[in-house]
Design a protein around this motif. Structure first.
Motif, PDB file in Angstrom:
ATOM      1  N   UNK A  36       0.820  -1.210   0.000  1.00 42.47           N
ATOM      2  CA  UNK A  36       0.000   0.000   0.000  1.00 42.47           C
ATOM      3  C   UNK A  36       0.856   1.263   0.000  1.00 42.47           C
ATOM      4  N   UNK A  37       2.097   1.171   0.537  1.00 45.88           N
ATOM      5  CA  UNK A  37       2.924   2.366   0.725  1.00 45.88           C
ATOM      6  C   UNK A  37       4.271   2.350   0.024  1.00 45.88           C
ATOM      7  N   UNK A  38       4.699   1.216  -0.492  1.00 45.56           N
ATOM      8  CA  UNK A  38       6.062   1.131  -1.030  1.00 45.56           C
ATOM      9  C   UNK A  38       6.233   2.022  -2.261  1.00 45.56           C
ATOM     10  N   UNK A 143      21.247  -9.640  -4.643  1.00 48.24           N
ATOM     11  CA  UNK A 143      20.223  -8.659  -4.955  1.00 48.24           C
ATOM     12  C   UNK A 143      18.918  -9.402  -5.238  1.00 48.24           C
ATOM     13  N   UNK A 144      17.881  -9.055  -4.483  1.00 46.10           N
ATOM     14  CA  UNK A 144      16.541  -9.573  -4.763  1.00 46.10           C
ATOM     15  C   UNK A 144      15.830  -8.508  -5.580  1.00 46.10           C
ATOM     16  N   UNK A 145      15.445  -8.861  -6.783  1.00 46.85           N
ATOM     17  CA  UNK A 145      14.680  -7.954  -7.633  1.00 46.85           C
ATOM     18  C   UNK A 145      13.231  -8.416  -7.585  1.00 46.85           C
ATOM     19  N   UNK A 146      12.323  -7.471  -7.239  1.00 48.51           N
ATOM     20  CA  UNK A 146      10.918  -7.849  -7.134  1.00 48.51           C
ATOM     21  C   UNK A 146      10.010  -6.767  -7.694  1.00 48.51           C
ATOM     22  N   UNK A 147       8.814  -7.193  -8.040  1.00 47.59           N
ATOM     23  CA  UNK A 147       7.780  -6.303  -8.567  1.00 47.59           C
ATOM     24  C   UNK A 147       6.533  -6.455  -7.721  1.00 47.59           C
ATOM     25  N   UNK A 148       5.783  -5.369  -7.633  1.00 47.91           N
ATOM     26  CA  UNK A 148       4.476  -5.403  -6.985  1.00 47.91           C
ATOM     27  C   UNK A 148       3.447  -5.165  -8.077  1.00 47.91           C
ATOM     28  N   UNK A 149       2.532  -6.108  -8.215  1.00 49.42           N
ATOM     29  CA  UNK A 149       1.511  -6.003  -9.265  1.00 49.42           C
ATOM     30  C   UNK A 149       0.713  -4.720  -9.060  1.00 49.42           C
ATOM     31  N   UNK A 150       0.608  -3.938 -10.129  1.00 45.94           N
ATOM     32  CA  UNK A 150      -0.139  -2.684 -10.061  1.00 45.94           C
ATOM     33  C   UNK A 150       0.727  -1.472  -9.759  1.00 45.94           C
ATOM     34  N   UNK A 151       2.013  -1.681  -9.477  1.00 42.07           N
ATOM     35  CA  UNK A 151       2.941  -0.580  -9.222  1.00 42.07           C
ATOM     36  C   UNK A 151       4.027  -0.639 -10.295  1.00 42.07           C
ATOM     37  N   UNK A 152       4.267   0.474 -10.922  1.00 38.03           N
ATOM     38  CA  UNK A 152       5.236   0.536 -12.019  1.00 38.03           C
ATOM     39  C   UNK A 152       6.669   0.387 -11.503  1.00 38.03           C
TER      40      UNK A 152
END
Length: 166
Positions: A36-38, A143-152
């Motif tokens: 919600x905040x990242x 390095x952990x590369x991650x994505x949050x669905x809905x955040x560019x």
């Protein structure tokens, strides 16, 4: 007599394989994200790790700068799996897309580990190929590369692993 000997041999094999499979368990590292905040400026403050070791023990990291020094110690004969989870009410999907060596002993033979491609919760799985040691650079910083669905965009965090042979 032959039945008794077969029973003893069978029991010995069962005990040996049970001990061997315990050492080969899976370490599950969950990256917990306040989806919600990242944003790109507060990644360390909006994340923390949960590590479940093969023996069932669970360790929870702090957040903020502590994540940069967070270290887990795993056995060479075990696997490790990284997955993401949302800690927010919006419950957005967190996809772990890559694990890549930053410094230290190249425990995965210098190959980046890629996500499994599952759009509903991509995770990465690996098996260390060598122990960490000071001669090769010490603990494995990755390095952990991650994505949050809905955040560019993508996000990165760089924790550490120590691999030992028990």
């Amino acid at each position: 007599m032959k039945t008794k000997r077969s029973l003893i041999i069978g029991l010995a094999i069962l005990l040996f394989s049970s001990a061997f499979s315990f050492a080969q368990g899976t370490n599950v590292v969950t990256l917990n994200v306040n989806t919600d905040s990242i944003n790109e400026d507060n990644v360390l403050d909006e994340c923390f790790f949960t590590w479940e070791a093969p023996d069932g023990n669970t360790i929870i990291s702090g957040s903020g700068e502590e994540l940069l020094d967070w270290l887990i110690t795993i056995d060479l004969n075990s696997d490790i799996e990284w997955l993401g989870a949302s800690t927010s009410e919006d419950n957005k999907v967190v996809n772990i897309i890559q694990i890549k060596r930053k410094s230290g002993t190249p425990i995965f033979n210098n190959k980046p580990l890629k996500g499994d491609g599952n759009p509903n919760g991509e995770k990465v799985r690996g098996k260390p190929q060598k122990t960490t040691n000071d001669a090769e650079g010490g603990d494995y910083t990755y390095n952990i590369k991650f994505k949050v669905k809905g955040i560019r965009g993508t996000f990165d965090i760089d924790p550490k692993i120590k691999v030992v042979k028990e």
